[in-house]
Each structure stands twice: as structure tokens, then as C-alpha cells.
Design a protein around this motif. Structure first.
Motif, short mmCIF file in Angstrom:
data_model
loop_
_atom_site.label_atom_id
_atom_site.label_comp_id
_atom_site.label_asym_id
_atom_site.label_seq_id
_atom_site.Cartn_x
_atom_site.Cartn_y
_atom_site.Cartn_z
N LYS A 19 0.78 -0.75 -0.05
CA LYS A 19 -0.03 0.27 0.16
C LYS A 19 1.14 1.12 0.28
O LYS A 19 -0.08 1.69 -0.68
N LYS A 63 -4.75 13.04 -1.87
CA LYS A 63 -6.63 12.21 -1.73
C LYS A 63 -5.71 10.95 -1.83
O LYS A 63 -5.72 9.84 -1.03
N GLU A 64 -4.67 9.92 -2.62
CA GLU A 64 -3.29 8.54 -2.92
C GLU A 64 -2.52 8.41 -1.81
O GLU A 64 -2.82 7.71 -0.97
N LYS A 66 -3.19 10.43 1.52
CA LYS A 66 -3.54 10.22 2.82
C LYS A 66 -4.82 8.72 2.54
O LYS A 66 -4.61 8.16 3.74
N ASN A 67 -5.53 8.38 1.42
CA ASN A 67 -5.86 7.01 1.37
C ASN A 67 -4.67 5.93 2.01
O ASN A 67 -5.10 5.35 2.42
#
Length: 101
Positions: A19, A63-64, A66-67
Motif C-alpha cells: 500500500k 487523496k492517494e 491520504k488513502n
């Protein structure tokens, strides 16, 4: 026995490393993290002054990150203040170090 990759179960640390690696797979995201590491926090508009990209592009990269849990955002209407998620940042460093040893 022919098993597809979708059915393989991995250890939690292997999944976490993947991830983080995926989040770091774009040079702009790496640059954003380097910038945030040297700041206490910043807003999307601040990043637009640093990187010659559209606000929507920077927002997508944020966003990526944070995800993946590498950064966190705090709503300060009408803006969002971003900073490194120190717990996950340290976890990612540790996982990458273990991986490369």
C-alpha cells in the motif's frame, strides 16, 4: 493446484508495504511527501506554489497519499490542512527498511 493471485493471503505487513509502495509510485507524490516532511503542515494552495500543477492534480495526489495513510488532513474551512501522519510514516520507513535488508 492452480490458484489465482486474488486468492493468495499475505501477511498484514506485506499488504501495508505494498500500500505504501503504491502511494509512492508517482514522483509527484514522493516530492509532496518530501515537502511535507520539511513543513509542519500546509494547504493545497501552498503546494500549488511549489509544484506547477493544477489544483485538481495536486488534490488527486493528496487523496492517494491520504488513502495510504501517509498523510492526514484537517478541515479548516474552506481549506484542508495536510501534514505527515507520523505514526504511519514511521511504520512505512520501518517496513521499507526491513524489506531492503
Amino acid at each position: 493446484m492452480n490458484r489465482s493471485l486474488e486468492h493468495i493471503e499475505y501477511k498484514a505487513d506485506t499488504e501495508a508495504l505494498a500500500k505504501y509502495a503504491k502511494a509512492l509510485s508517482h514522483p509527484t507524490r514522493v516530492a509532496i511527501l518530501k515537502h511535507l516532511e520539511n513543513q509542519s503542515c500546509c494547504f493545497t494552495g501552498d503546494l500549488m506554489d511549489v509544484f506547477p500543477l493544477a489544483q485538481s492534480t495536486i488534490s488527486q495526489h493528496l487523496k492517494e497519499l491520504k488513502n495510504a495513510g501517509l498523510i492526514q488532513g484537517e478541515l479548516k474551512p474552506p481549506k484542508i490542512k495536510y501534514c505527515i501522519n507520523q505514526n504511519n510514516w514511521q511504520a512505512a520507513k520501518s517496513l521499507f527498511q526491513q524489506f531492503f535488508e
